[in-house]
Design a protein around this motif. Sequence first.
Motif, mmCIF file in Angstrom:
data_model
loop_
_atom_site.group_PDB
_atom_site.id
_atom_site.type_symbol
_atom_site.label_atom_id
_atom_site.label_comp_id
_atom_site.label_asym_id
_atom_site.label_seq_id
_atom_site.Cartn_x
_atom_site.Cartn_y
_atom_site.Cartn_z
ATOM 1 N N GLY A 5 -15.593 -13.968 76.521
ATOM 2 C CA GLY A 5 -16.012 -13.153 75.389
ATOM 3 C C GLY A 5 -15.320 -11.798 75.323
ATOM 4 N N LEU A 6 -14.145 -11.700 75.948
ATOM 5 C CA LEU A 6 -13.374 -10.461 75.952
ATOM 6 C C LEU A 6 -12.142 -10.626 75.072
ATOM 7 N N ASP A 7 -11.799 -9.582 74.345
ATOM 8 C CA ASP A 7 -10.655 -9.632 73.440
ATOM 9 C C ASP A 7 -9.360 -9.514 74.252
ATOM 10 N N PRO A 8 -8.552 -10.567 74.332
ATOM 11 C CA PRO A 8 -7.341 -10.494 75.147
ATOM 12 C C PRO A 8 -6.342 -9.451 74.659
ATOM 13 N N THR A 9 -6.373 -9.120 73.352
ATOM 14 C CA THR A 9 -5.424 -8.115 72.860
ATOM 15 C C THR A 9 -5.752 -6.722 73.390
ATOM 16 N N ARG A 10 -6.989 -6.532 73.867
ATOM 17 C CA ARG A 10 -7.382 -5.257 74.467
ATOM 18 C C ARG A 10 -7.175 -5.253 75.976
ATOM 19 N N ARG A 11 -6.910 -6.418 76.556
ATOM 20 C CA ARG A 11 -6.844 -6.538 78.014
ATOM 21 C C ARG A 11 -5.476 -6.972 78.529
ATOM 22 N N ILE A 12 -4.530 -7.224 77.650
ATOM 23 C CA ILE A 12 -3.196 -7.659 78.065
ATOM 24 C C ILE A 12 -2.165 -6.708 77.480
ATOM 25 N N VAL A 13 -1.277 -6.234 78.339
ATOM 26 C CA VAL A 13 -0.155 -5.378 77.933
ATOM 27 C C VAL A 13 1.130 -6.160 78.185
ATOM 28 N N ILE A 14 1.963 -6.258 77.179
ATOM 29 C CA ILE A 14 3.216 -7.016 77.278
ATOM 30 C C ILE A 14 4.369 -6.057 77.557
ATOM 31 N N VAL A 15 5.180 -6.387 78.563
ATOM 32 C CA VAL A 15 6.417 -5.648 78.834
ATOM 33 C C VAL A 15 7.575 -6.632 78.706
ATOM 34 N N THR A 16 8.482 -6.350 77.793
ATOM 35 C CA THR A 16 9.592 -7.266 77.550
ATOM 36 C C THR A 16 10.728 -6.514 76.870
ATOM 37 N N THR A 32 12.473 1.003 85.066
ATOM 38 C CA THR A 32 12.238 0.738 83.650
ATOM 39 C C THR A 32 10.750 0.474 83.459
ATOM 40 N N ALA A 33 10.374 0.077 82.253
ATOM 41 C CA ALA A 33 8.973 -0.257 81.983
ATOM 42 C C ALA A 33 8.463 -1.358 82.899
ATOM 43 N N PHE A 34 9.349 -2.241 83.368
ATOM 44 C CA PHE A 34 8.906 -3.330 84.247
ATOM 45 C C PHE A 34 8.322 -2.798 85.547
ATOM 46 N N GLY A 35 8.914 -1.760 86.089
ATOM 47 C CA GLY A 35 8.367 -1.176 87.300
ATOM 48 C C GLY A 35 7.301 -0.138 87.032
ATOM 49 N N LEU A 36 7.476 0.635 85.967
ATOM 50 C CA LEU A 36 6.628 1.803 85.750
ATOM 51 C C LEU A 36 5.284 1.485 85.106
ATOM 52 N N VAL A 37 5.241 0.521 84.176
ATOM 53 C CA VAL A 37 3.978 0.264 83.468
ATOM 54 C C VAL A 37 2.899 -0.243 84.424
#
Length: 537
Positions: free
Chosen positions: A154-165, A197-202
């Motif tokens: 019951g959790l919104d995945p768009t609020r819980r997942i951050v995409i780095v690409t 980069t964002a891959f390491g820093l985020v």
Amino acid sequence: MELAAHGAAADAISAHVPALVADKFASRLFQKDATLWGEAAEDESGKRLGWTGLHRTSRPLLGEIAALREELAGEGVDHVALCGMGGSSLAPEVICATAGVELTVLDSSDPGQVSSALEDRLDRTVVVVSSKSGSTVETDSQRRAFVDAFNRAGLDPTRRIVIVTDPGSPLDAQSRADGYRVVNADPEVGGRFSAMTAFGLVPSGLAGADIEALLDEADAVADLLADDDEANPALRLGAAMAGTSPLRDKLVVVDEGSGLVGFGDWAEQLVAESTGKDGTGILPVVVADETDPEVAAQPGDVTVARLVADPDDDGDGTGSSSGSEVSVTGSLGAQMLLWEAATAVAGRILGINPFDQPDVESAKKAARSMLEGEPDQTPPLFVDGPVEVRALGGDWAGSATTLKEAVDALLAQLDPQQGYVAVMAYLDRLRHADLARVRRTVAARTGRPATFGWGPRFLHSTGQLHKGGPAVGVYLQVTGAHAEDLAVPGRDYTFGQLIAAQAAGDARVLAEHDRPVLRVHLTDVPAGLDALQEALS
């Protein structure tokens, strides 16, 4: 930052560094000169040199990451999980471990390891999904599993997942359309050079590591590493790695109090995948301490790289004149930039392109073919209790009918002067962490360097060198039956089928390169592990 060397490593520095200085290699590298590795490498290197300036160009990310962390904390989200492979996971892992902050790294297709991550504090978790290409099969599968888990909770995945690409990747476009937070990485940086980069820093910043300090540490040594001077540590380290004559192509990395937790695993990926091609390469061998056989005995094809807190404590100058050693001290950000620059130097000396990975894709293709309707049907050579045994890459197994005899036959293929043993375990690396100790057992038994890799994680690291590097390795692959499997949402295969296809595909490609491969499948994992360790000892 300081670097000291003796023996063959010091001789290599004397032989190669003056010419590198005369050619202005260091300054040209930091000016992003794509011609440094020859015409054949020019196109690829022209798109992969952004890492030389990340200590400056990544600064805008700091505020964005800090704001996102504060927002998540306000929502009660304080646990960070990372889905990523290769450089996308190894850099954040060492950054967070060195900083002493928690980060759950999911870099496996093993259904047990995936299930454990899904069940760990899901209500308090933010997931960083990192994929440069946007199509990495392991990361896509992990992402799908987390989306499904959040929806069921019951959790919104768009609020819980951050995409780095990378900008413009399939994952970038689809994620933005679906409403996910997306942070783009620098597209002119390859995965294994992407620590800053964002891959390491985020993921590291969200977990609480001081990523501004990391950039400051790199910035503090950037001018030193760009200097056309014989004291330049990057020129010296690169020459020590790749310039010995004859080439000592095993780089044994031992941490002696550096405080950089897990740095050897990050350096292993960087060096192996960058140099292991065209029949040459430097094989990093990460060991626990100086009592490991590769350090204590120092075979003639080994250079020892010591990560130390104080260069005066490494015994520099006390080793045998026939040995080869280099010691390095420095903060994490400084060391990361140093090793990246030194790897570029090593590529120049070896005459290869350090920025491509031509043999990684072959194993991916083989795995995909098995998932798409060509599953591995290779019958076992024999069954010994809880172990199925298969032998690929020639008729080396002979008349073996027991696991011990098969292990003996594999190790008999080992070149006593140049060979190495690679143990590759496609198992839950958290549950079966003790298995990694067999690396030392094998090294002591054979008198040759041995490596240990968790599959499929190592496919994005030493997997390139296994196939593209010198044909002197013998390979022991370990797979196991799964107590419970886990479906990949939206796909017609499970995680168990995925990891089995990856293992079988890797073995097939190794065999096609005439590498001897002993495949050991444990139908009862605990009993099979006991039998395997007994056979290896």
